[in-house]
Design a protein around this motif. Structure first.
Motif: not given
Length: 251
Positions: A141-142, A176
């Motif tokens: 996601r990040r 992301f």
């Protein structure tokens, strides 16, 4: 323990005002819930090769990288509320694999991935492993990339940011996102803070326009600074809580 009053006097409005974006969770309960049980955080697996990256249970993941000796393990221990879940060392290059940590009791809320450091003390195979993970991990996601407050960015940092920025733009930010974290701000003298943070923010934006504004942290001694903001960012990135964005501009 350093009193809060000392922290505030050392880092007056520079730390608060120079953080271009500060994320306040609209529901602080979300962040509290995810990180409420530090003892439940657990090491899950290590991967030294792309083929050994584990298949977990589909939890959202964030990965943290940075140059060797940027204070990554110290910061992540603070974020997880533990003293030594991640091994810390004054010798750069201690982390040599992708290390996966579950946050929260089973089945967990999310997975935090600790990546090997890059730069002059990194190894080519570590970079290849990181690249493979970022390009292929559906749960990602990040990506958080750390910068030492005193040292700022070098050419390798800029190259890393540029590569991640390109991937973000190619996916429209749907795969992301990327965010910087400035570490060890306590190593700066009082009169150095404002200039140093402004310079790092400028360099990050020039290298990676899609990179979210950096979070400013100090995690070596109590009380920690910026750790709660890192937690809020992780929760928001993983879709576990909403966040309200408030923009503060330097005076």
């Amino acid at each position: 323990m350093i009193p809060r009053s000392v922290i505030e006097s050392r880092w007056p409005n520079a730390l608060r005002n120079l953080q271009a974006v500060r994320r306040h969770a609209s529901s602080s309960a979300s962040t509290s819930k995810v990180f409420s049980d530090p003892k439940s955080a657990e090491f899950l697996a290590a991967a030294g090769l792309p083929t050994s990256i584990p298949r977990l249970n589909g939890l959202p993941e964030v990965i943290v990288t940075g140059r060797a000796n940027v204070g990554k393990s110290t910061l992540l221990n603070a974020v997880l509320g533990r003293r030594n879940l991640l091994h810390t060392s004054k010798k750069p290059g201690r982390t040599q694999t992708l290390n996966f940590y579950r946050v929260g009791p089973p089945p967990g809320h999310l997975v935090l991935v600790d990546a090997p450091g890059y730069g002059s003390r990194g190894r080519p195979e570590w970079g290849e492993l990181f690249d493979y993970y970022v390009q292929n991990r559906a749960e990602l996601r990040r990506v958080y990339i750390l910068f030492h407050a005193k040292h700022g960015l070098n050419e390798v940092d800029r190259m890393m940011l540029g590569s991640l920025d390109h991937q973000c733009q190619m996916s429209g930010g749907l795969k992301f996102t990327v965010q910087g974290i400035i570490t060890k701000v306590d190593t700066l003298r009082d009169n150095e803070v404002s200039k140093a943070i402004k310079s790092i923010q400028k360099d990050i934006f020039e290298a990676a326009p899609t990179c979210l504004p950096p979070i400013i942290t100090s995690a070596l001694e109590q009380p920690h600074y910026g750790v709660e903001q890192v937690r809020q960012s992780i929760v928001e990135a993983c879709g576990l809580g909403k966040a309200e964005m408030k923009v503060f501009r330097p005076p």
